[in-house]
Structure formats: C-alpha cells, structure tokens
Design a protein around this motif. Structure first.
Motif, mmCIF file in Angstrom:
data_model
loop_
_atom_site.group_PDB
_atom_site.id
_atom_site.type_symbol
_atom_site.label_atom_id
_atom_site.label_comp_id
_atom_site.label_asym_id
_atom_site.label_seq_id
_atom_site.Cartn_x
_atom_site.Cartn_y
_atom_site.Cartn_z
ATOM 1 N N UNK A 170 5.449 -5.268 3.436
ATOM 2 C CA UNK A 170 5.285 -4.268 2.383
ATOM 3 C C UNK A 170 3.804 -3.940 2.187
ATOM 4 N N UNK A 171 2.988 -4.977 2.118
ATOM 5 C CA UNK A 171 1.549 -4.770 1.933
ATOM 6 C C UNK A 171 0.917 -4.117 3.157
ATOM 7 N N UNK A 180 12.347 1.500 3.249
ATOM 8 C CA UNK A 180 13.270 0.489 3.780
ATOM 9 C C UNK A 180 12.836 -0.911 3.357
ATOM 10 N N UNK A 181 11.549 -1.229 3.548
ATOM 11 C CA UNK A 181 11.038 -2.552 3.201
ATOM 12 C C UNK A 181 11.114 -2.769 1.690
ATOM 13 N N UNK A 241 13.195 -5.749 0.131
ATOM 14 C CA UNK A 241 12.493 -6.741 -0.678
ATOM 15 C C UNK A 241 13.163 -6.906 -2.040
ATOM 16 N N UNK A 242 13.564 -5.798 -2.642
ATOM 17 C CA UNK A 242 14.241 -5.874 -3.943
ATOM 18 C C UNK A 242 15.570 -6.614 -3.834
ATOM 19 N N UNK A 273 1.704 -0.372 3.187
ATOM 20 C CA UNK A 273 0.902 0.286 2.153
ATOM 21 C C UNK A 273 -0.530 0.504 2.657
ATOM 22 N N UNK A 274 -1.071 -0.496 3.349
ATOM 23 C CA UNK A 274 -2.425 -0.377 3.905
ATOM 24 C C UNK A 274 -2.487 0.695 4.987
ATOM 25 N N UNK A 275 -1.437 0.786 5.809
ATOM 26 C CA UNK A 275 -1.399 1.806 6.861
ATOM 27 C C UNK A 275 -1.378 3.212 6.268
#
Length: 222
Positions: free
Chosen positions: A20-21, A78-79, A83-84, A24-26
C-alpha cells in the motif's frame, strides 16, 4: 499450529501495508516526474475520496501518462480493499478466539486493535518469558553491546529482535505520548536528549505495563 496460522494472517496484513505504501509512493513519484503539484489539502498520508477523485480526473499532456496513473490507481484500490478485508478478519478472529488477551491489551493506553493483534500473534503466551528483561530482549527493546577483548561499548538498540513487533511497540509509544499525561510528562522531561532512546524507554515501559496487567489477570483466574 493454530498460533502459527494466525501469525501468517497478521504477516499477510503487514505485506499489504508495505504494498500500500509502495503504490502510494509510485503515484506521488509520477506527479513529481510530471511536474504536477499535489494540492496542500491532499498532501498527507491519508488519501481521502476527494483526493482519489482528483487523481481520477487529472489531465495529462500525453495519454500514456494517464494510462500509467489509471493502472496505479487500479492497483491502489485493490490493495486498499484487500488490506481492509484482511484487517477486519484479523480483528474479528482475535476478538472471538483470544478475547481476554485482546481486551487486556486494549486496556493499555497506546495499544490499538491492530497492535493488540500483533502482540497476540507474535508473542503468544507471555508466561513462557521469565522476566520483563527476557521479554524485552526477545522483542528487541534493550541496548546492543559490542565486546572486543576487555572493551565493551553500547551500540544503541540491539539488532537482534522481532523487528515487526518492536516497530508496533514504538508506534504505540508515540500514541501513548499523545494521549497519556504521564508519558507526555516523561517525554517532555527528556526533550533535548536522543529521541530514539527516549521512545525505546517508553516502549519498554508499555511492555512492563502489559506484563503487570497480564500477571494481575492470571492471579484473579488462579
């Protein structure tokens, strides 16, 4: 076996957090490369639905850039959903099958639901540890020592540790500082010193509190 399989679900969640992180960075990196500034109200770690809509409607000079962002956003969603779902299942399982341990942990300031699940999954039955020193060493909340001949020096926090659960205790320490006056006072008293050292000490105090609460509960049961 039961605990190991529960641990696999917890570690699956942590892998999703990493993914997930990373996505977000991409996405943020693509904006930097394209010279696009993210509005101030969206420039934080919480991606609101408004920010996601802003990303979906963002215009690019070339269609391929839009295609790249669409692909990133598809994977991001999707991630996020995965994750949720995994987090919900993990919490539900711990509440049902380890309810007493879970509620004891949640009674400690700074220990949230996911951190409580992590302690249950990674540490298991704390009665297997002889002392707080033994447990602190296992988690990795003790100083590292390097010895060469007669010379002994402190190398900071030990590298031998359960890094995942240590990270959760460190995060819980920051939360405790924000919510508990005692920890706030302790933190303020040591301002100007090495912050990492202070946080590790607070994490060790949280670990000690957990041991005390668990011991008190065991005495009531016995």
């Amino acid at each position: 076996m039961k605990r190991e399989q529960l641990r696999s679900l917890f570690r699956r969640r942590n892998n999703l957090v990493k993914n997930f992180r990373k996505i977000m960075s991409l996405i943020k990196g693509q904006h930097l490369n394209q010279g696009i500034d993210i509005p101030c109200e969206f420039d934080n770690s919480y991606w609101s639905h408004n920010f996601r809509d802003w990303l979906d409607n963002l215009k690019f000079t070339y269609l391929t850039a839009r295609m790249t962002l669409d692909s990133h956003m598809h994977y991001f969603r999707f991630v996020d959903q995965e994750l949720r779902e995994v987090s919900t299942k993990l919490l539900s399982y711990c509440k049902e099958h380890y309810k007493k341990d879970y509620m004891l942990l949640r009674s400690i300031l700074g220990i949230g639901g996911i951190v409580a699940c992590g302690i249950i999954c990674e540490l298991g039955d704390l009665r297997t540890f002889n002392s707080i020193k033994h447990l602190s060493g296992y988690v990795g909340l003790i100083p590292g020592i390097h010895q060469s001949g007669d010379n002994i020096r402190n190398t900071g926090i030990t590298k031998r540790a359960k890094r995942l659960i240590r990270r959760y205790f460190i995060e819980a320490s920051w939360q405790a500082i924000r919510t508990d006056p005692v920890f706030q006072a302790y933190y303020c008293k040591h301002l100007g010193k090495n912050i990492k050292t202070v946080i590790v000490k607070i994490a060790r105090k949280l670990l000690s509190i957990h041991i005390g609460v668990r011991a008190s509960y065991m005495e009531q049961v016995i």
